[in-house]
Scaffold this motif. Structure first.
Motif, mmCIF file in Angstrom:
data_model
loop_
_atom_site.group_PDB
_atom_site.id
_atom_site.type_symbol
_atom_site.label_atom_id
_atom_site.label_comp_id
_atom_site.label_asym_id
_atom_site.label_seq_id
_atom_site.Cartn_x
_atom_site.Cartn_y
_atom_site.Cartn_z
ATOM 1 N N ASN A 69 -1.239 2.771 6.848
ATOM 2 C CA ASN A 69 -0.941 1.448 6.319
ATOM 3 C C ASN A 69 0.005 1.610 5.133
ATOM 4 O O ASN A 69 -0.412 1.791 3.995
ATOM 5 C CB ASN A 69 -2.209 0.711 5.854
ATOM 6 C CG ASN A 69 -3.092 0.308 7.014
ATOM 7 O OD1 ASN A 69 -4.120 0.930 7.252
ATOM 8 N ND2 ASN A 69 -2.703 -0.727 7.714
ATOM 9 N N ARG A 80 0.836 -1.725 1.619
ATOM 10 C CA ARG A 80 -0.421 -2.168 1.029
ATOM 11 C C ARG A 80 -0.168 -3.248 -0.010
ATOM 12 O O ARG A 80 0.679 -3.073 -0.887
ATOM 13 C CB ARG A 80 -1.148 -0.985 0.405
ATOM 14 C CG ARG A 80 -1.613 -0.008 1.466
ATOM 15 C CD ARG A 80 -2.588 1.046 0.986
ATOM 16 N NE ARG A 80 -2.945 1.032 -0.393
ATOM 17 C CZ ARG A 80 -2.592 1.992 -1.256
ATOM 18 N NH1 ARG A 80 -1.843 2.988 -0.872
ATOM 19 N NH2 ARG A 80 -3.010 1.931 -2.502
ATOM 20 N N ILE A 95 -6.891 -3.132 3.079
ATOM 21 C CA ILE A 95 -5.641 -2.380 3.003
ATOM 22 C C ILE A 95 -5.204 -2.200 1.556
ATOM 23 O O ILE A 95 -4.682 -1.157 1.171
ATOM 24 C CB ILE A 95 -4.525 -3.074 3.824
ATOM 25 C CG1 ILE A 95 -4.808 -2.944 5.323
ATOM 26 C CG2 ILE A 95 -3.156 -2.475 3.504
ATOM 27 C CD1 ILE A 95 -3.860 -3.746 6.189
#
Length: 141
Positions: free
Chosen positions: A135, A138, A127
């Motif tokens: 996502n 991060r 990520i």
């Protein structure tokens, strides 16, 4: 870095170069499954690990399935996590989460119980380096 399936695989190899000693562990690191399009059993459903939603060559989301429980389903984190994204309708797994419906497929990498703690580390590693669509939080960004 662009969130492609190729970059996902390359970063996973890089992670294992840093965090997997095959001689000490006694086996090679796990590998990503092929695309799962919700027919039959999900790859690695009986393990803890990392999953990625994929749309063609793009990775749109990365997550972790890590079981905290014991008993007969000890280690079944990926299968349990997948249940949050799908329902069984007319005997078939059917995605209900919009991120998974949009992606259309997923890939998984599963860890045996003794090495499942690495699933959380791999998820954060990926990520933090891949610019996925979904996502938002991060690490390091």
């Amino acid at each position: 870095m662009e969130a492609t399936v190729g970059n996902l695989a390359a970063l996973t190899r890089e992670f294992f170069t840093k965090h997997w000693n095959a001689d000490a562990i006694g086996c090679a690191p796990p590998e990503w499954s092929g695309e799962y399009r919700f027919v039959g059993s999900m790859p690695n459903h009986e393990k803890q690990g990392v999953y990625a939603f994929v749309k063609g060559d793009r990775v749109t989301y990365i997550g972790v399935g890590a079981s905290k429980g014991g008993g007969p389903y000890r280690g079944h984190g990926l299968g349990s996590r997948f249940k949050a994204y799908s329902r069984v309708i007319d005997g078939a797994h059917t995605p209900v989460d919009p991120r998974l419906i949009d992606a259309g497929a997923m890939v998984t990498i599963g860890f045996d119980v003794d090495h499942a703690y690495l699933a959380n580390a791999l998820e954060l590693y990926l990520i933090g380096r891949l610019e996925t669509e979904h996502n938002a939080n991060r690490p390091g960004s």
